[in-house]
Design a protein around this motif. Structure first.
Motif: not given
Length: 103
Positions: A80-85
């Motif tokens: 869940r890359m958007d939230r990770s970033r």
């Protein structure tokens, strides 16, 4: 209750620690209690409850860098890359702000 939770963690009794931190979160509003509940949930491989606990810790104290770091790692592992970033950026910004405030 807090002492019981710490002792349980020291003895590596994650379930007893989790129960104690859960009770603490119901008794008072302290970001560290929610954070530690998240750690216990993560130790038990209960990802969604861990996320909820870390997010609650951040609702109480949005400057809790370690909660942002944990969430960034969890979301990255879950792809869940958007939230990770978002959490990586928040942690970086908070770290930079704390360095700027040092004498």
């Amino acid at each position: 209750m807090e002492v019981l939770a710490r002792v349980a963690l020291k003895r590596q009794d994650n379930e007893a620690a989790r129960a104690s931190y859960q009770e603490l979160t119901e008794m008072r509003r302290v970001s560290g209690d929610h954070f530690m509940l998240g750690v216990c949930e993560l130790n038990a491989n209960r990802i969604e409850p861990a996320i909820l606990a870390f997010e609650q810790a951040l609702q109480i104290d949005s400057t809790l860098i370690v909660a942002h770091e944990y969430l960034a790692q969890i979301f990255q592992a879950e792809n869940r890359m958007d939230r990770s970033r978002l959490h990586q950026q928040a942690a970086r910004r908070l770290r930079a702000d704390s360095l700027d405030q040092q004498p």
